[in-house]
Design an enzyme around this catalytic site. Structure first.
Site, PDB file in Angstrom:
ATOM      1  N   ASP A  64       0.861  -1.182   0.000  1.00  0.00           N
ATOM      2  CA  ASP A  64       0.000   0.000   0.000  1.00  0.00           C
ATOM      3  C   ASP A  64       0.897   1.232   0.000  1.00  0.00           C
ATOM      4  O   ASP A  64       2.115   1.118   0.175  1.00  0.00           O
ATOM      5  CB  ASP A  64      -1.006  -0.006   1.158  1.00  0.00           C
ATOM      6  CG  ASP A  64      -0.370   0.054   2.536  1.00  0.00           C
ATOM      7  OD1 ASP A  64       0.839  -0.221   2.647  1.00  0.00           O
ATOM      8  OD2 ASP A  64      -1.078   0.364   3.506  1.00  0.00           O
ATOM      9  N   TYR A  66       3.051   4.688   0.747  1.00  0.00           N
ATOM     10  CA  TYR A  66       3.740   5.232   1.911  1.00  0.00           C
ATOM     11  C   TYR A  66       2.750   6.074   2.715  1.00  0.00           C
ATOM     12  O   TYR A  66       1.923   6.788   2.151  1.00  0.00           O
ATOM     13  CB  TYR A  66       4.906   6.117   1.482  1.00  0.00           C
ATOM     14  CG  TYR A  66       6.030   5.387   0.787  1.00  0.00           C
ATOM     15  CD1 TYR A  66       6.739   4.375   1.424  1.00  0.00           C
ATOM     16  CD2 TYR A  66       6.408   5.726  -0.513  1.00  0.00           C
ATOM     17  CE1 TYR A  66       7.788   3.720   0.794  1.00  0.00           C
ATOM     18  CE2 TYR A  66       7.460   5.082  -1.153  1.00  0.00           C
ATOM     19  CZ  TYR A  66       8.144   4.081  -0.493  1.00  0.00           C
ATOM     20  OH  TYR A  66       9.180   3.439  -1.122  1.00  0.00           O
ATOM     21  N   PHE A  77       6.545   2.122  -4.340  1.00  0.00           N
ATOM     22  CA  PHE A  77       7.938   2.320  -3.922  1.00  0.00           C
ATOM     23  C   PHE A  77       8.500   3.700  -4.255  1.00  0.00           C
ATOM     24  O   PHE A  77       9.570   4.059  -3.780  1.00  0.00           O
ATOM     25  CB  PHE A  77       8.853   1.232  -4.500  1.00  0.00           C
ATOM     26  CG  PHE A  77       8.571  -0.137  -3.954  1.00  0.00           C
ATOM     27  CD1 PHE A  77       8.974  -0.501  -2.682  1.00  0.00           C
ATOM     28  CD2 PHE A  77       7.870  -1.077  -4.715  1.00  0.00           C
ATOM     29  CE1 PHE A  77       8.700  -1.762  -2.166  1.00  0.00           C
ATOM     30  CE2 PHE A  77       7.591  -2.342  -4.207  1.00  0.00           C
ATOM     31  CZ  PHE A  77       8.014  -2.684  -2.932  1.00  0.00           C
ATOM     32  N   HIS A 186      10.709  -9.086   0.646  1.00  0.00           N
ATOM     33  CA  HIS A 186      10.433  -7.655   0.510  1.00  0.00           C
ATOM     34  C   HIS A 186      11.723  -6.859   0.750  1.00  0.00           C
ATOM     35  O   HIS A 186      12.550  -7.256   1.568  1.00  0.00           O
ATOM     36  CB  HIS A 186       9.363  -7.244   1.526  1.00  0.00           C
ATOM     37  CG  HIS A 186       8.764  -5.908   1.258  1.00  0.00           C
ATOM     38  ND1 HIS A 186       9.363  -4.732   1.671  1.00  0.00           N
ATOM     39  CD2 HIS A 186       7.620  -5.549   0.619  1.00  0.00           C
ATOM     40  CE1 HIS A 186       8.612  -3.714   1.289  1.00  0.00           C
ATOM     41  NE2 HIS A 186       7.557  -4.174   0.646  1.00  0.00           N
TER      42      HIS A 186
END
Length: 224
Positions: A64, A66, A77, A186
């Site tokens: 989701d 930031y 990202f 991740h």
């Protein structure tokens, strides 16, 4: 209800009329009215606006947006110019430096990748300030699953980069016979050393694109 401005409009036009999206839209109106929500309502669909269906060669799936002030702008990202590079993106740049000897840029704006055919898609497209996963149950996943299925069925092959368990859950709806699925931990500081570093995904992606007659991605983000 939504105008993307490219071929996604025709592909997704039925989604905007479905019950889940109508309910989602009603919830979002309330959320934006009563809380600080990221990204701006005008930036929610930036990833789709910037990278059309036809141009998509790679999908980097985030969880989701930031949830810090000024960070999210509709691309997984990525952060706006002038915003410090978050730790997960710092690790992505470290992996690019290790794999392809690219210099680590002074900014975290990844729109250049989007221009090259990298769909920077989050699984959930909005979030409350300082509350990660706060919009997980709003219904965004119905839309993002539809997007992934459409790309999986595309005539030209697509590279799917699935980092972390949340992204890996989408593996089952991707046709691995005609697309490349790259899985890793991740890039978060909590997990990057458990399989993200050394994954070679960027090199493998470009090799696959080249082998299939597609232009490779120039992963270098320039200093601003």
């Amino acid at each position: 209800m939504v105008n993307i401005g490219n071929d996604w409009d025709d592909l997704l036009k039925e989604e905007w009329e479905k019950d889940y999206y109508i309910k989602l839209r009603e919830k979002l109106i309330n959320e934006y009215r009563n809380y600080t929500i990221y990204p701006s309502m005008y930036d929610i669909f930036n990833a789709l606006k910037k990278t059309s269906f036809n141009d998509t060669k790679v999908v980097i799936l985030g969880q989701d947006p930031y949830h810090g002030k000024g960070q999210a702008h509709g691309f997984s990202f990525s952060v706006k110019l002038g915003v410090p590079t978050p730790p997960s993106l710092q690790n992505i740049f470290k992996e690019l430096n290790s794999e392809l000897n690219l210099y680590i840029p002074n900014n975290g704006n990844l729109e250049k990748w989007a221009d090259e055919g990298v769909l920077l898609l989050n699984n959930v497209l909005t979030v409350r300030e300082r509350e990660p996963n706060s919009h997980f149950n709003l219904g965004w996943q119905f839309l993002t699953l539809k997007i992934i299925r459409l790309l999986s069925e595309k005539d030209a092959p697509v590279v799917f980069m699935l980092w972390g368990n949340n992204a890996k859950e989408k593996k089952s709806i991707i046709d691995k016979r005609k697309n490349l699925i790259l899985e890793a931990a991740h890039p978060s500081p909590f997990s990057a050393y458990r399989g993200f570093f050394g994954c070679n995904h960027f090199r493998l992606c470009n090799e696959y694109l080249r082998d299939n007659g597609l232009k490779e991605i120039d992963w270098q983000i320039v200093n601003r």
